[in-house]
Design an enzyme around this catalytic site. Sequence first.
Site, PDB file in Angstrom:
ATOM      1  CG  HIS A 160      -1.126  -9.854   1.400  1.00  0.00           C
ATOM      2  ND1 HIS A 160      -1.461  -9.176   1.893  1.00  0.00           N
ATOM      3  CD2 HIS A 160       0.307 -10.882   1.170  1.00  0.00           C
ATOM      4  CE1 HIS A 160      -0.487  -8.704   2.423  1.00  0.00           C
ATOM      5  NE2 HIS A 160       0.625  -9.629   2.111  1.00  0.00           N
ATOM      6  CG  HIS A 216       4.161  -9.059  -1.308  1.00  0.00           C
ATOM      7  ND1 HIS A 216       3.186  -9.183  -1.995  1.00  0.00           N
ATOM      8  CD2 HIS A 216       3.911  -8.627  -0.275  1.00  0.00           C
ATOM      9  CE1 HIS A 216       2.138  -9.028  -0.668  1.00  0.00           C
ATOM     10  NE2 HIS A 216       2.670  -8.890   0.552  1.00  0.00           N
ATOM     11  CG  HIS A 258       5.132 -12.284   3.723  1.00  0.00           C
ATOM     12  ND1 HIS A 258       3.970 -12.729   3.072  1.00  0.00           N
ATOM     13  CD2 HIS A 258       4.085 -10.638   2.663  1.00  0.00           C
ATOM     14  CE1 HIS A 258       2.634 -12.335   2.634  1.00  0.00           C
ATOM     15  NE2 HIS A 258       3.539 -10.875   3.034  1.00  0.00           N
ATOM     16  CD  GLU A 259       7.378  -7.546   2.934  1.00  0.00           C
ATOM     17  OE1 GLU A 259       6.010  -7.693   3.785  1.00  0.00           O
ATOM     18  OE2 GLU A 259       6.862  -7.153   1.457  1.00  0.00           O
TER      19      GLU A 259
END
Lengths: 125, 191
Positions: free
Chosen positions: B138, B132, B128-129
Amino acid sequence: KFYHNVSSIPPLQFLNATRSAWETFEKLAGCHVGDKADGLSKLKQYFRRFGYISAASVVDNFTDDFDDVLRSAVNTYQRNFNLKVTGKLDASTLRQIVKPRCGNPDMIDGTSEMNAGKKLRTTER
Amino acid sequence: YSFFPGKPRWPKRKRDLRYAFAPQNNLTDDVKEVFARAFARWANVTPLNFTRSESLIGVDIVIGFFVGDHGDGEPFDGAMGTLAHASSPPTGMFHLDGDEDWLISDGEISRRILPVTSVVDLESVAVHEIGHLLGLGHSSVEDAIMFPAISGGDRKVELAKDDIEGIQHLYGGNPNGDGKTNSGAESGVDW
């Protein structure tokens, strides 16, 4: 700590996560606009952290009043997380709020490109 | 899928990104291997490559575990709550909460729901990170890696269609052929 497989995880009481910082929000179940409840100020801080209440729109110390600013934040959060948009702290909304999550905000400068920011394209049938 | 305001991405001349770990964490190789797997999932569907460096000098991305207030204005909050955060390109900052109990899972399992809700699957958070770090915001798609929340014990590491469409909007596909997106059913779910 790092655990290398499920069987190596000790019983809950030996883990760090005795209680998540946000589990106290569960006592706000059922709150809606007009209510006053201990802990709503902390929930407002939560919503500000993730961009649902813009820093500019509030005074430094949040109150425990369920005001329009909080209702608007709850509405947007419910849209972003595919929840029924009620503007109230219903059980499914609180269940989602207390889940562990990424620290990055969902909204930046008051805008979101998650559901709440998408212009819903409806087609006339 | 969504992006950071202004849609920042790594510049065209930066397709080979190097990353390193904060030395003070003294991470073991098996923990570092989790991040290598997580990077590989994004490399699989983009022209990007990721290489680990033992030195912080000249790297694009720095990964570290920190506790509480760690000087970036976004303090962590103890076990559970916020798990990690990462900056948009080209800053390359990736911080994880050192107060969490992290689970290092078998790389073969792509989806899992555990009754143990007080540990966090490290690879799921890392994938997930890294989204980013590459420029994704998101997503409201619950199956997507970029959905903001994950329950303790849950494991979700395979990129969903939403994630792949978003990242390829920024960088295009993998010139050697895209990784396949598997629905949970195909990749097998370990309940």
